[in-house]
Design a protein around this motif. Structure first.
Motif, mmCIF file in Angstrom:
data_model
loop_
_atom_site.group_PDB
_atom_site.id
_atom_site.type_symbol
_atom_site.label_atom_id
_atom_site.label_comp_id
_atom_site.label_asym_id
_atom_site.label_seq_id
_atom_site.Cartn_x
_atom_site.Cartn_y
_atom_site.Cartn_z
ATOM 1 N N ARG A 135 0.970 105.919 26.204
ATOM 2 C CA ARG A 135 -0.270 106.200 25.480
ATOM 3 C C ARG A 135 -1.324 105.222 25.973
ATOM 4 N N VAL A 136 -2.368 105.755 26.601
ATOM 5 C CA VAL A 136 -3.437 104.913 27.127
ATOM 6 C C VAL A 136 -4.775 105.558 26.769
ATOM 7 N N ILE A 137 -5.649 104.759 26.163
ATOM 8 C CA ILE A 137 -7.020 105.182 25.904
ATOM 9 C C ILE A 137 -7.927 104.049 26.373
ATOM 10 N N ALA A 138 -8.935 104.396 27.179
ATOM 11 C CA ALA A 138 -9.882 103.405 27.685
ATOM 12 C C ALA A 138 -11.286 104.000 27.651
ATOM 13 N N PHE A 139 -12.259 103.132 27.513
ATOM 14 C CA PHE A 139 -13.660 103.513 27.564
ATOM 15 C C PHE A 139 -14.286 102.826 28.769
ATOM 16 N N TYR A 140 -15.197 103.530 29.424
ATOM 17 C CA TYR A 140 -15.928 102.894 30.519
ATOM 18 C C TYR A 140 -17.416 103.079 30.284
ATOM 19 N N GLN A 141 -18.184 102.162 30.851
ATOM 20 C CA GLN A 141 -19.637 102.275 30.784
ATOM 21 C C GLN A 141 -20.258 101.529 31.951
ATOM 22 N N ALA A 142 -21.477 101.922 32.279
ATOM 23 C CA ALA A 142 -22.229 101.247 33.331
ATOM 24 C C ALA A 142 -22.735 99.917 32.803
ATOM 25 N N PRO A 174 -26.158 104.123 40.982
ATOM 26 C CA PRO A 174 -26.225 103.092 42.030
ATOM 27 C C PRO A 174 -26.782 101.784 41.459
ATOM 28 N N ARG A 175 -26.349 100.689 42.009
ATOM 29 C CA ARG A 175 -26.732 99.330 41.604
ATOM 30 C C ARG A 175 -26.207 98.960 40.221
ATOM 31 N N GLN A 176 -25.291 99.770 39.684
ATOM 32 C CA GLN A 176 -24.614 99.460 38.430
ATOM 33 C C GLN A 176 -23.149 99.154 38.752
ATOM 34 N N LYS A 177 -22.440 98.634 37.792
ATOM 35 C CA LYS A 177 -21.018 98.350 37.920
ATOM 36 C C LYS A 177 -20.280 99.106 36.818
ATOM 37 N N VAL A 178 -18.978 99.317 37.014
ATOM 38 C CA VAL A 178 -18.168 100.000 36.005
ATOM 39 C C VAL A 178 -17.455 98.950 35.165
ATOM 40 N N ASN A 179 -17.647 99.016 33.856
ATOM 41 C CA ASN A 179 -16.967 98.129 32.912
ATOM 42 C C ASN A 179 -15.921 98.974 32.188
ATOM 43 N N LEU A 180 -14.644 98.596 32.310
ATOM 44 C CA LEU A 180 -13.543 99.348 31.713
ATOM 45 C C LEU A 180 -12.916 98.518 30.605
ATOM 46 N N LYS A 181 -12.762 99.138 29.430
ATOM 47 C CA LYS A 181 -12.176 98.456 28.273
ATOM 48 C C LYS A 181 -11.098 99.354 27.674
ATOM 49 N N PHE A 182 -9.885 98.833 27.559
ATOM 50 C CA PHE A 182 -8.775 99.584 26.958
ATOM 51 C C PHE A 182 -8.781 99.384 25.447
ATOM 52 N N SER A 183 -8.564 100.468 24.705
ATOM 53 C CA SER A 183 -8.432 100.344 23.255
ATOM 54 C C SER A 183 -6.991 100.554 22.816
#
Length: 126
Positions: free
Chosen positions: A100-107, A34-43
């Motif tokens: 072909r899709v690869i992505a990383f996510y982080q708070a 909670p109170r975080q956001k999702v950051n999505l980055k495709f490689s």
């Protein structure tokens, strides 16, 4: 259908390397603290003809929560949600293609959703 609920503050999203011979449909629901956001980055990002990915700001596929729909190629820009959840949906319309899709996510604690009008004078440099 493949369905994944990911409850970690970082992780990997990858299309299955098998199963694309059978008109695959997948969804991933990402949840960070909670109170975080999702950051999505495709490689890696390659979609076969007729395939698409939709990305939503939040856990549901409501029309007004749609951030973007990709149906082309080239690695998309990073995306950040306005809250702590994101939904990704993948659909393969044509059986037997090679998406072909690869992505990383982080708070993340900063960022936020930015939507640009496609007719805007702002253009991304190639």
């Amino acid at each position: 259908i493949c369905s994944h609920n990911l409850w970690n503050n970082k992780g990997l999203i990858q299309l299955p390397t098998t199963g694309l011979n059978s008109c695959l449909r997948c969804k991933w629901t990402l949840t960070v603290r909670p109170r975080q956001k999702v950051n999505l980055k495709f490689s890696q990002f390659y979609l076969g003809a007729g395939d698409w990915i939709k990305i939503y700001d939040g856990p549901t596929s409501k029309r007004d929560a749609l951030i973007v729909k990709y149906d082309g190629n080239g690695v998309p820009a990073d995306l950040v949600t306005s809250g702590n959840k994101m939904l990704l949906q993948f659909q393969s319309d044509k059986c037997g293609n090679s998406s072909r899709v690869i992505a990383f996510y982080q708070a993340t604690e900063c960022g936020g959703l930015i939507r640009l009008d496609p007719n805007s004078a702002l253009k991304r440099k190639a």
